[in-house]
Motif scaffolding. Sequence first.
Motif, PDB file in Angstrom:
ATOM      1  N   ASN A 231     -75.392  -8.979  79.827  1.00  0.00           N
ATOM      2  CA  ASN A 231     -75.463 -10.226  79.051  1.00  0.00           C
ATOM      3  C   ASN A 231     -74.754 -11.354  79.804  1.00  0.00           C
ATOM      4  OD1 ASN A 231     -76.848  -9.358  76.587  1.00  0.00           O
ATOM      5  ND2 ASN A 231     -75.035  -8.112  76.209  1.00  0.00           N
ATOM      6  N   VAL A 232     -75.252 -11.667  80.989  1.00  0.00           N
ATOM      7  CA  VAL A 232     -74.533 -12.537  81.928  1.00  0.00           C
ATOM      8  C   VAL A 232     -74.704 -14.003  81.560  1.00  0.00           C
ATOM      9  CG1 VAL A 232     -74.063 -12.957  84.356  1.00  0.00           C
ATOM     10  CG2 VAL A 232     -75.158 -10.817  83.668  1.00  0.00           C
ATOM     11  N   ARG A 233     -73.582 -14.665  81.338  1.00  0.00           N
ATOM     12  CA  ARG A 233     -73.563 -16.086  81.033  1.00  0.00           C
ATOM     13  C   ARG A 233     -72.401 -16.747  81.780  1.00  0.00           C
ATOM     14  NH1 ARG A 233     -72.332 -14.574  75.376  1.00  0.00           N
ATOM     15  NH2 ARG A 233     -72.033 -12.636  76.523  1.00  0.00           N
ATOM     16  N   ILE A 234     -72.467 -18.071  81.865  1.00  0.00           N
ATOM     17  CA  ILE A 234     -71.455 -18.859  82.589  1.00  0.00           C
ATOM     18  C   ILE A 234     -70.802 -19.840  81.618  1.00  0.00           C
ATOM     19  CG2 ILE A 234     -71.225 -20.783  84.216  1.00  0.00           C
ATOM     20  CD1 ILE A 234     -71.270 -18.321  85.747  1.00  0.00           C
ATOM     21  N   GLU A 235     -69.479 -20.009  81.772  1.00  0.00           N
ATOM     22  CA  GLU A 235     -68.741 -21.017  81.004  1.00  0.00           C
ATOM     23  C   GLU A 235     -67.939 -21.913  81.936  1.00  0.00           C
ATOM     24  OE1 GLU A 235     -67.938 -18.459  76.915  1.00  0.00           O
ATOM     25  OE2 GLU A 235     -66.281 -18.829  78.291  1.00  0.00           O
ATOM     26  N   VAL A 236     -67.717 -23.150  81.486  1.00  0.00           N
ATOM     27  CA  VAL A 236     -67.013 -24.179  82.255  1.00  0.00           C
ATOM     28  C   VAL A 236     -65.574 -24.279  81.749  1.00  0.00           C
ATOM     29  CG1 VAL A 236     -66.947 -26.636  82.815  1.00  0.00           C
ATOM     30  CG2 VAL A 236     -69.150 -25.443  82.656  1.00  0.00           C
ATOM     31  N   GLU A 237     -64.613 -24.102  82.643  1.00  0.00           N
ATOM     32  CA  GLU A 237     -63.218 -24.008  82.208  1.00  0.00           C
ATOM     33  C   GLU A 237     -62.257 -24.623  83.225  1.00  0.00           C
ATOM     34  OE1 GLU A 237     -62.142 -20.317  80.464  1.00  0.00           O
ATOM     35  OE2 GLU A 237     -64.219 -19.694  80.110  1.00  0.00           O
ATOM     36  N   LEU A 238     -61.004 -24.735  82.825  1.00  0.00           N
ATOM     37  CA  LEU A 238     -59.901 -24.945  83.755  1.00  0.00           C
ATOM     38  C   LEU A 238     -59.032 -23.700  83.739  1.00  0.00           C
ATOM     39  CD1 LEU A 238     -58.757 -28.630  83.046  1.00  0.00           C
ATOM     40  CD2 LEU A 238     -60.160 -27.788  84.942  1.00  0.00           C
ATOM     41  N   ALA A 239     -58.447 -23.391  84.887  1.00  0.00           N
ATOM     42  CA  ALA A 239     -57.479 -22.304  84.973  1.00  0.00           C
ATOM     43  C   ALA A 239     -56.141 -22.891  85.399  1.00  0.00           C
ATOM     44  CB  ALA A 239     -57.944 -21.247  85.969  1.00  0.00           C
ATOM     45  N   PHE A 240     -55.084 -22.205  85.029  1.00  0.00           N
ATOM     46  CA  PHE A 240     -53.733 -22.646  85.359  1.00  0.00           C
ATOM     47  C   PHE A 240     -52.981 -21.514  86.037  1.00  0.00           C
ATOM     48  CE2 PHE A 240     -55.015 -25.052  81.583  1.00  0.00           C
ATOM     49  CZ  PHE A 240     -54.827 -26.355  82.030  1.00  0.00           C
ATOM     50  N   VAL A 241     -52.232 -21.858  87.078  1.00  0.00           N
ATOM     51  CA  VAL A 241     -51.369 -20.890  87.745  1.00  0.00           C
ATOM     52  C   VAL A 241     -49.926 -21.226  87.386  1.00  0.00           C
ATOM     53  CG1 VAL A 241     -50.594 -19.967  89.961  1.00  0.00           C
ATOM     54  CG2 VAL A 241     -53.022 -20.519  89.609  1.00  0.00           C
TER      55      VAL A 241
ATOM     56  N   ALA B  21     -44.661 -15.584  86.132  1.00  0.00           N
ATOM     57  CA  ALA B  21     -44.918 -16.509  87.234  1.00  0.00           C
ATOM     58  C   ALA B  21     -45.990 -15.930  88.153  1.00  0.00           C
ATOM     59  CB  ALA B  21     -43.626 -16.752  88.012  1.00  0.00           C
ATOM     60  N   GLY B  22     -46.901 -16.801  88.607  1.00  0.00           N
ATOM     61  CA  GLY B  22     -47.966 -16.375  89.501  1.00  0.00           C
ATOM     62  C   GLY B  22     -49.241 -15.980  88.796  1.00  0.00           C
ATOM     63  N   GLU B  23     -49.188 -15.758  87.475  1.00  0.00           N
ATOM     64  CA  GLU B  23     -50.395 -15.375  86.755  1.00  0.00           C
ATOM     65  C   GLU B  23     -51.375 -16.547  86.663  1.00  0.00           C
ATOM     66  OE1 GLU B  23     -50.623 -12.664  83.418  1.00  0.00           O
ATOM     67  OE2 GLU B  23     -48.435 -12.714  83.297  1.00  0.00           O
ATOM     68  N   ILE B  24     -52.668 -16.205  86.711  1.00  0.00           N
ATOM     69  CA  ILE B  24     -53.736 -17.164  86.469  1.00  0.00           C
ATOM     70  C   ILE B  24     -54.098 -17.086  84.990  1.00  0.00           C
ATOM     71  CG2 ILE B  24     -56.086 -17.867  87.049  1.00  0.00           C
ATOM     72  CD1 ILE B  24     -55.782 -16.143  89.621  1.00  0.00           C
ATOM     73  N   ILE B  25     -54.093 -18.214  84.318  1.00  0.00           N
ATOM     74  CA  ILE B  25     -54.486 -18.259  82.911  1.00  0.00           C
ATOM     75  C   ILE B  25     -55.774 -19.064  82.812  1.00  0.00           C
ATOM     76  CG2 ILE B  25     -53.788 -18.772  80.557  1.00  0.00           C
ATOM     77  CD1 ILE B  25     -51.949 -16.778  82.006  1.00  0.00           C
ATOM     78  N   LEU B  26     -56.853 -18.398  82.464  1.00  0.00           N
ATOM     79  CA  LEU B  26     -58.142 -19.046  82.275  1.00  0.00           C
ATOM     80  C   LEU B  26     -58.196 -19.557  80.844  1.00  0.00           C
ATOM     81  CD1 LEU B  26     -60.905 -19.620  83.590  1.00  0.00           C
ATOM     82  CD2 LEU B  26     -61.623 -17.340  82.859  1.00  0.00           C
ATOM     83  N   ALA B  27     -58.302 -20.885  80.691  1.00  0.00           N
ATOM     84  CA  ALA B  27     -57.866 -21.512  79.443  1.00  0.00           C
ATOM     85  C   ALA B  27     -58.930 -21.663  78.361  1.00  0.00           C
ATOM     86  CB  ALA B  27     -57.259 -22.880  79.742  1.00  0.00           C
ATOM     87  N   GLY B  28     -60.183 -21.298  78.631  1.00  0.00           N
ATOM     88  CA  GLY B  28     -61.203 -21.413  77.599  1.00  0.00           C
ATOM     89  C   GLY B  28     -62.255 -22.454  77.953  1.00  0.00           C
ATOM     90  N   SER B  29     -63.467 -22.223  77.461  1.00  0.00           N
ATOM     91  CA  SER B  29     -64.605 -23.044  77.845  1.00  0.00           C
ATOM     92  C   SER B  29     -64.708 -24.323  77.028  1.00  0.00           C
ATOM     93  CB  SER B  29     -65.899 -22.239  77.678  1.00  0.00           C
ATOM     94  OG  SER B  29     -67.016 -23.016  78.072  1.00  0.00           O
ATOM     95  N   PHE B  30     -65.120 -25.390  77.697  1.00  0.00           N
ATOM     96  CA  PHE B  30     -65.417 -26.625  76.963  1.00  0.00           C
ATOM     97  C   PHE B  30     -66.904 -26.960  76.998  1.00  0.00           C
ATOM     98  CE2 PHE B  30     -63.276 -27.645  80.981  1.00  0.00           C
ATOM     99  CZ  PHE B  30     -64.112 -28.552  81.615  1.00  0.00           C
ATOM    100  N   THR B  31     -67.723 -25.941  77.295  1.00  0.00           N
ATOM    101  CA  THR B  31     -69.165 -26.046  77.063  1.00  0.00           C
ATOM    102  C   THR B  31     -69.637 -24.752  76.405  1.00  0.00           C
ATOM    103  OG1 THR B  31     -69.823 -25.026  79.165  1.00  0.00           O
ATOM    104  CG2 THR B  31     -69.470 -27.420  79.166  1.00  0.00           C
ATOM    105  N   ARG B  32     -70.868 -24.772  75.924  1.00  0.00           N
ATOM    106  CA  ARG B  32     -71.470 -23.535  75.445  1.00  0.00           C
ATOM    107  C   ARG B  32     -71.793 -22.641  76.638  1.00  0.00           C
ATOM    108  NH1 ARG B  32     -76.428 -25.925  72.110  1.00  0.00           N
ATOM    109  NH2 ARG B  32     -76.589 -26.985  74.133  1.00  0.00           N
ATOM    110  N   PRO B  33     -71.893 -21.333  76.429  1.00  0.00           N
ATOM    111  CA  PRO B  33     -72.256 -20.446  77.534  1.00  0.00           C
ATOM    112  C   PRO B  33     -73.698 -20.669  77.968  1.00  0.00           C
ATOM    113  CG  PRO B  33     -72.139 -19.222  75.473  1.00  0.00           C
ATOM    114  CD  PRO B  33     -71.635 -20.598  75.173  1.00  0.00           C
ATOM    115  N   MET B  34     -73.915 -20.559  79.275  1.00  0.00           N
ATOM    116  CA  MET B  34     -75.246 -20.739  79.858  1.00  0.00           C
ATOM    117  C   MET B  34     -75.729 -19.402  80.425  1.00  0.00           C
ATOM    118  SD  MET B  34     -76.355 -23.264  83.007  1.00  0.00           S
ATOM    119  CE  MET B  34     -75.620 -22.239  84.318  1.00  0.00           C
ATOM    120  N   TRP B  35     -76.888 -18.957  79.999  1.00  0.00           N
ATOM    121  CA  TRP B  35     -77.449 -17.700  80.497  1.00  0.00           C
ATOM    122  C   TRP B  35     -77.861 -17.853  81.958  1.00  0.00           C
ATOM    123  CZ3 TRP B  35     -77.601 -13.041  78.024  1.00  0.00           C
ATOM    124  CH2 TRP B  35     -77.320 -13.053  76.649  1.00  0.00           C
ATOM    125  N   VAL B  36     -77.618 -16.809  82.750  1.00  0.00           N
ATOM    126  CA  VAL B  36     -78.053 -16.798  84.148  1.00  0.00           C
ATOM    127  C   VAL B  36     -78.728 -15.472  84.467  1.00  0.00           C
ATOM    128  CG1 VAL B  36     -76.377 -18.458  85.022  1.00  0.00           C
ATOM    129  CG2 VAL B  36     -75.747 -16.054  84.892  1.00  0.00           C
TER     130      VAL B  36
END
Length: 261
Positions: A102-112, A225-240
């Motif tokens: 069920n492969v989809r793409i989301e648009v996000e920011l990540a924080f280190v 410290a050093g962890e990547i936090i993927l913060a959540g999508s600000f678009t709907r998921p897009m099927w690929v």
Amino acid sequence: MLSSEQIAAIADELAEADRAHSVIPRITARYPDATVEDSYAIQGVWRDKNLAAGRTLVGRKIGLTSKAMQQATGITEPDYGVMFDDTVYESGAEIPVDHFSNVRIEVELAFVLKTPLEGPDCTLDDALAAIDYAVPALEVLNSHIELEGRTIVDTISDNAAYGAIVLGTVHKRPDEIDLRWVPGLLYKNGEIEETGVAAGVLGHPATGVAWLANKFHQHGARLEAGEIILAGSFTRPMWVSRGDEVRCDYGPMGVITCRFV
């Protein structure tokens, strides 16, 4: 509440679905009394088996933080999962579509993170002070549970539907840019599919980092410290699908591209 045997059995089911890139029937259809606590217990068993097998945890994903995502899933509270080192791609990567379901793409920011972050009273300002830098990211969703009728219990059990992350190359400290206004223009095969701005994630994309620190405190843990936090999508998921070319333009934070093969 589920028994420890049931929790272990479901974790094994999900592990096998991950290996086989397949989908299992909804947990909540079979165990209607399963709770959110049960689902995190299932995820925890699955996580610990992966760690024991030699995978390395590099961060956490937060999901269901925006109105767009909550409306897309019918789920009304955030969730979280774990990210392992072998799921991290760089912009320009070719990603094997057969590795996911069920492969989809989301648009996000990540924080280190540059310093540890812990609750119980973590605020947005605390989170911003602990962040080293923000980086644009695409999340590849990977759902091993049938989508129709799923609840947050199903999603959390399945590692919050996390599959992989594609990281951009532009890094910005929180004091260098108003993170609320970072845009996302998501294209598939040259055609624009989704747009959004990062404020769609709880009003500020780093709000979820504070939420996660407070959530972790309930389990006697903290973000390191050093962890990547993927913060959540600000678009709907897009099927690929195989052969799709994906491009996302984040304005002042650059462009991410990837291709599914």
